[in-house]
Every structure is written in structure tokens, then in C-alpha cells.
Design an enzyme around this catalytic site. Structure first.
Site, PDB file in Angstrom:
ATOM      1  CD1 TRP A 199     -10.714   4.588  -5.499  1.00  0.00           C
ATOM      2  CD2 TRP A 199     -12.737   4.525  -6.419  1.00  0.00           C
ATOM      3  NE1 TRP A 199     -11.414   5.668  -5.028  1.00  0.00           N
ATOM      4  CE2 TRP A 199     -12.660   5.645  -5.575  1.00  0.00           C
ATOM      5  CE3 TRP A 199     -13.917   4.291  -7.110  1.00  0.00           C
ATOM      6  CZ2 TRP A 199     -13.720   6.527  -5.391  1.00  0.00           C
ATOM      7  CZ3 TRP A 199     -14.975   5.163  -6.933  1.00  0.00           C
ATOM      8  CH2 TRP A 199     -14.880   6.265  -6.078  1.00  0.00           C
ATOM      9  CG  HIS A 234      -0.583   5.702  -1.494  1.00  0.00           C
ATOM     10  ND1 HIS A 234      -1.099   4.435  -1.387  1.00  0.00           N
ATOM     11  CD2 HIS A 234      -1.650   6.547  -1.557  1.00  0.00           C
ATOM     12  CE1 HIS A 234      -2.417   4.514  -1.371  1.00  0.00           C
ATOM     13  NE2 HIS A 234      -2.776   5.770  -1.482  1.00  0.00           N
ATOM     14  CE1 TYR A 268      -3.866   2.352   0.641  1.00  0.00           C
ATOM     15  CE2 TYR A 268      -2.274   3.446   2.064  1.00  0.00           C
ATOM     16  CZ  TYR A 268      -3.474   3.453   1.381  1.00  0.00           C
ATOM     17  OH  TYR A 268      -4.282   4.569   1.424  1.00  0.00           O
TER      18      TYR A 268
END
Length: 104
Positions: free
Chosen positions: A77, A22, A18
Site C-alpha cells: 500500500w 503489477h 500502475y
């Protein structure tokens, strides 16, 4: 400026991935966020609970809501759905938090 905060949740064992996804986020996603009046956006991870705490300042609720309709956001998403708890449209399950205190 409107302040918003919300909680999301990661699936177990994906914390590093994750963070990797980013850093950096897609340039086109950053452009969409800025074009929709997003400022001072931060996401924090509690590694003990896999909860994400997000804080963002937006120029308007309408602009903020319209981000979800962009193709870039929908692709993001889809890219993130394997890491997070998501809704049927792939958007992250998010619990909106109400502000109870603020000091400038």
C-alpha cells in the site's frame, strides 16, 4: 468460494506506472494472497476514467480481511499510494460492488 468486486481510482497520468508495478507483483505479496485463500484475482483499468475494477474469489471474508494486517500488504500500500486515491492508512479507497447476477 466468495466472489468480490470493487472499484478503485488512479491519479491522472500514472496508468502505465500502475501497470508496471503489477507486472509482476512482488513474490512475497503473491504468497500472502495465496496463503489467505485468494484465487482468480484480476484488476481491469478503464483508461477513460482512471477507474480500476477488481474481481477476486476468496475462501473466507475473515482471511480476506486479515491480509490488510500483514506487513507485506502494508508495504505494498505504501508503495502504491502515490498512484492511487488512498485512505489515511494508505489502503486504496475502494467502493465495494454488490453482485446482482452470476452464471456458472
Amino acid at each position: 468460494m466468495i466472489r468480490k468486486a470493487f472499484l478503485m481510482a488512479l491519479r491522472p497520468g500514472v496508468e502505465d506506472e500502475y501497470e508496471k508495478r503489477h507486472n509482476p507483483i512482488w513474490p512475497e505479496l503473491q504468497q500472502v494472497l495465496r496463503a489467505h485463500g485468494v484465487h482468480n484475482y484480476s484488476i481491469f483499468l478503464d483508461r477513460n476514467s482512471n477507474k480500476l475494477f477488481a474481481y477476486v474469489e476468496v475462501e473466507s471474508d475473515e482471511l480476506w480481511s486479515s491480509i490488510a494486517e500483514t506487513s507485506v500488504c502494508q508495504r505494498w500500500w505504501a508503495h502504491m499510494k502515490d498512484l492511487m486515491l488512498t485512505n489515511p492508512d494508505n489502503s486504496p479507497v475502494a467502493e465495494v460492488l454488490g453482485e446482482v447476477f452470476h452464471l456458472d
